[in-house]
Structures are given as structure tokens and as C-alpha cells.
Design a protein around this motif. Structure first.
Motif, mmCIF file in Angstrom:
data_model
loop_
_atom_site.group_PDB
_atom_site.id
_atom_site.type_symbol
_atom_site.label_atom_id
_atom_site.label_comp_id
_atom_site.label_asym_id
_atom_site.label_seq_id
_atom_site.Cartn_x
_atom_site.Cartn_y
_atom_site.Cartn_z
ATOM 1 N N THR A 173 4.688 -19.235 7.998
ATOM 2 C CA THR A 173 6.003 -19.140 8.636
ATOM 3 C C THR A 173 7.076 -18.782 7.620
ATOM 4 N N LEU A 174 7.058 -19.435 6.460
ATOM 5 C CA LEU A 174 8.053 -19.143 5.426
ATOM 6 C C LEU A 174 7.901 -17.713 4.911
ATOM 7 N N GLY A 175 6.669 -17.243 4.791
ATOM 8 C CA GLY A 175 6.460 -15.862 4.384
ATOM 9 C C GLY A 175 6.981 -14.889 5.412
ATOM 10 N N MET A 176 6.705 -15.174 6.672
ATOM 11 C CA MET A 176 7.164 -14.304 7.750
ATOM 12 C C MET A 176 8.684 -14.270 7.820
ATOM 13 N N ARG A 177 9.321 -15.458 7.680
ATOM 14 C CA ARG A 177 10.779 -15.528 7.780
ATOM 15 C C ARG A 177 11.473 -15.025 6.519
ATOM 16 N N SER A 178 10.723 -14.834 5.438
ATOM 17 C CA SER A 178 11.336 -14.248 4.241
ATOM 18 C C SER A 178 11.683 -12.781 4.464
ATOM 19 N N VAL A 179 11.017 -12.132 5.440
ATOM 20 C CA VAL A 179 11.333 -10.742 5.757
ATOM 21 C C VAL A 179 11.932 -10.591 7.154
ATOM 22 N N ASN A 180 11.815 -11.623 7.975
ATOM 23 C CA ASN A 180 12.425 -11.637 9.303
ATOM 24 C C ASN A 180 12.895 -13.061 9.578
ATOM 25 N N PRO A 181 14.146 -13.393 9.209
ATOM 26 C CA PRO A 181 14.639 -14.773 9.294
ATOM 27 C C PRO A 181 14.597 -15.387 10.688
ATOM 28 N N GLN A 182 14.474 -14.570 11.728
ATOM 29 C CA GLN A 182 14.450 -15.091 13.098
ATOM 30 C C GLN A 182 13.041 -15.237 13.647
ATOM 31 N N ALA A 183 12.058 -14.972 12.852
ATOM 32 C CA ALA A 183 10.670 -14.997 13.335
ATOM 33 C C ALA A 183 10.264 -16.391 13.801
ATOM 34 N N GLN A 184 9.383 -16.433 14.782
ATOM 35 C CA GLN A 184 8.835 -17.677 15.302
ATOM 36 C C GLN A 184 7.311 -17.650 15.207
ATOM 37 N N VAL A 185 6.738 -18.826 15.019
ATOM 38 C CA VAL A 185 5.281 -18.968 14.968
ATOM 39 C C VAL A 185 4.887 -20.050 15.970
ATOM 40 N N LYS A 186 4.132 -19.659 16.992
ATOM 41 C CA LYS A 186 3.698 -20.598 18.021
ATOM 42 C C LYS A 186 2.284 -21.085 17.699
ATOM 43 N N VAL A 187 2.104 -22.398 17.764
ATOM 44 C CA VAL A 187 0.840 -23.010 17.336
ATOM 45 C C VAL A 187 0.062 -23.555 18.532
ATOM 46 N N VAL A 188 -1.240 -23.298 18.523
ATOM 47 C CA VAL A 188 -2.164 -23.917 19.485
ATOM 48 C C VAL A 188 -3.153 -24.754 18.695
ATOM 49 N N TRP A 189 -3.245 -26.052 19.017
ATOM 50 C CA TRP A 189 -4.197 -26.950 18.351
ATOM 51 C C TRP A 189 -5.494 -27.012 19.143
#
Length: 362
Positions: A173-189
Motif C-alpha cells: 500500500t505504501l509503495g502504491m501510494r508513493s506514486v498515487n497518493p489516493q490509491a486504495q487496497v482492498k483486502v480479502v482474508w
């Protein structure tokens, strides 16, 4: 630890006034491996079996390896580990978190056998632990996902909410938001490590929630296959999975166990083995990001590889708050501005980063 140790001892010769003869070569050291799932074409178990094969290639006739696959964590694991110890195996590798306690229990009864608890954290005189800094690769994969996602939404199919998995979700998530600050990561357990139908269902559910790229911390290729079928993108984990996802794979986070396993078997062979703990990452060659898919532009590939070099050189740390503090997805500050998490804090991680849509299942 990761370079070749001393070469095997040459066979000694015995001379007498009456005759000369060469001593019989030493018996090969027996090394055992216990796998939590079947050996598939790619994935967690495949990478450990590649490590086993690397031991055979490096030591040749000096080693004899045995593996037992698809061993559930729990009583069955103890039975299998005990059987390997009782049948002359000098060193036994148990690469699954749930094997830790059975390994320790068997080790008490076989003090002359060396055990390697891979992903475990408890050591004893004859039990060493080792793991890889998977989170470093996850951060780099997050950069690739952030560049490739059109919706700004990624999915994450996760096994269990243990620190190792949380590290990966947060670093991604931190890597993704380092290039797109609004990015979201949805988790399925899933609460399982290896269950291809459940892994597939988890991926499909995430695709139905606007995720156009998925990552996963499970043991099969099912998520990659699902992405290929749906025309979506995915981050391969453990192994390169382009064979099953030629259009879907954007990058692979691969685990490299061969050098470590070879060094440890050599140490058991020559009497230099000692218990301890190893936690290696990109710098040590235990984690590698690459194997880009055909859809990934050269500029993105170069950016990811440059950041990988930065991690290896110590210039970049996934859990470092450079410009602003890092908060969890409930708004609490978890890394103060200018601070970097230490190993103890990473190993005990119990939060989900801002940008993660989901909750910890306790």
C-alpha cells in the motif's frame, strides 16, 4: 552466509607397510524438507523445492535430500518431522509458520539433528530460524501496481493476519501510494495458505469491487489465473507466474532460497552449523523483484529496478516516514515523521496502513 563455504573434504588415504588403500568416502549428509502444500508449477512450495534442488546441484554426491509434500500444520507435521529425524536426516528444513512448534518439540528429542524453522521465530540449541524480508519486494510491487492501475484500486488476497502478511499488505500500500497518493487496497482474508478455489473466489470478488490489479499472500497460482481470465493485472508472489498469466503479470516478487539452504547444509556437513536467526532481503539476494509482464512500459520497469537498487544500498526503507507521518487506516500515527521502524516493530506489526480497506480479523 550466502557465499560458498569451504569445499568438501577430500577423501583421505591410509598407507601401511603391507598395502595401501583409500578410505571409503563419507556417507552423504541427509537433508529433509517438509512442505505445507503440494509442489505446484509456481508458488511458495515450488520456491523451497527449487532451493532443495540448488543444494543437490551444489553438493552433488555429498548430499541426499528427501522431501515430504502437502503436510498440514499441526499433529501431522510433528509426525513427519519426527520420522525424518528418526531416519538419519542430519538437517531438516520446515518452511511454514505453523511448523514452528512441532519442530521445536521434535528437536528436543533429537539433539544431534539440526533444524531450520523457516518463518518461525523461536530458536533453541539445535533449531535455527530464517525468513526473508518479503515486505521489501511488496513495496516495489506496489510502485508497479500504482503506475499500472487505471482505477487506483488494488486487491489483496491474504492468508492469515500474522505480522508477515501485514508487513506485505502495508508495504504494498505504501509503495502504491508513493506514486498515487489516493490509491486504495482492498483486502480479502481467507484464513488458509493453500486453497486454490478459495484463492480464485477471493480474486474474483476483488475484481467485482473495481480492483484492476491484485496481489496475494497465498500458496498457489489461482489468483494469477483468475486475473488472466478476467483481463486484469496481478503481482506474482513466490515465483514468476508468466506461464499461467502471460498477459496478467506485471511483476513478480520471488524468493531465492538456494544459497541459504546450501550454506546451511554445508555447515551441518562440516560441523560448523550454529543456531541463530537470519532475516535477509534484497541486499542479501533472498528477495528479488523482476520478471515484468509484456504490458509494463520500460519507464515503469526502470523505476522499479532503480528503487530495488536503492533498497539494496540502504537508501530506501519501505517503513520510513520521510515527508509526513504514516498513519493506520483508523487515523492513528504509526510512524512519526522522519522515523523508520526498527526490526522489532516490523516483526510485531499489528496495524493496517492508511489506504487499506479492511480490518484485522482476530
Amino acid at each position: 552466509m550466502y557465499k560458498n563455504l569451504a569445499a568438501a573434504l577430500a577423501a583421505a588415504c591410509f598407507f601401511s607397510p603391507v598395502f595401501s588403500q583409500t578410505k571409503a568416502p563419507a556417507e552423504p549428509v541427509k537433508a529433509g524438507f517438509v512442505y505445507v502444500s503440494p509442489i505446484t508449477e509456481a508458488g511458495w512450495t515450488r520456491q523451497h523445492d527449487e532451493g532443495r534442488k540448488a543444494v543437490e546441484a551444489a553438493l552433488g554426491a555429498g548430499v541426499k535430500t528427501t522431501f515430504v509434500e502437502n503436510v498440514p500444520e499441526g499433529p501431522d507435521a510433528e509426525r513427519v518431522i519426527r520420522d525424518l529425524a528418526a531416519t538419519g536426516h542430519k538437517i531438516i528444513f520446515t518452511p511454514s509458520f505453523g511448523y514452528m512448534e512441532p519442530t521445536l518439540k521434535v528437536a528436543q528429542d533429537f539433539p544431534g539433528v539440526k533444524f531450520e524453522s523457516i518463518t518461525g521465530y523461536k530458536q533453541s540449541a539445535n533449531v535455527a530460524t530464517a525468513n526473508a524480508r518479503y515486505y521489501e519486494g511488496r513495496y516495489l510491487a506496489g510502485i508497479a501496481a500504482g503506475r499500472m492501475s487505471k482505477t487506483g484500486v488494488a486487491g489483496y488476497v491474504a492468508g492469515f493476519p500474522i505480522p508477515e502478511v501485514l508487513q506485505g499488505i502495508n508495504a504494498f500500500t505504501l509503495g502504491m501510494r508513493s506514486v498515487n497518493p489516493q490509491a486504495q487496497v482492498k483486502v480479502v482474508w481467507l484464513n488458509v495458505w493453500f486453497d486454490p478455489p478459495k484463492e480464485r473466489d477471493g480474486a474474483m470478488a476483488l475484481f467485482n469491487q473495481d480492483a484492476d490489479v491484485v496481489a496475494f499472500h497465498t500458496g498457489s497460482t489461482a489468483v494469477m489465473v483468475a486475473a488472466q481470465e478476467r483481463g486484469k493485472l496481478a503481482v506474482a508472489y513466490h515465483s514468476d507466474m508468466r506461464r499461467v498469466g502471460p498477459d496478467a503479470q506485471i511483476v513478480a516478487v520471488t524468493h531465492q532460497w538456494g544459497d541459504y539452504y546450501t550454506a546451511r547444509v554445508r555447515a551441518a556437513q562440516n560441523g560448523t552449523w550454529k543456531s541463530g536467526n537470519v532475516w535477509g532481503g534484497v541486499k542479501e539476494g533472498m528477495i528479488r523483484v523482476g520478471d515484468f509482464g509484456s504490458k509494463v512500459p520500460q519507464a515503469v520497469q526502470q523505476e522499479v529496478l532503480a528503487r530495488q537498487k536503492d533498497i539494496a544500498a540502504g537508501k530506501l526503507h519501505p517503513f520510513q516516514a520521510t515527508r509526513t507521518a504514516v498513519r493506520d487506516n483508523e487515523g492513528h500515527e504509526v510512524i512519526a515523521k522522519g522515523q523508520t521502524l526498527g526490526d522489532a516493530q516490523i516483526l510485531g506489526m499489528n496495524w493496517l496502513a492508511e489506504g487499506v480497506v479492511g480490518k484485522l480479523t482476530r
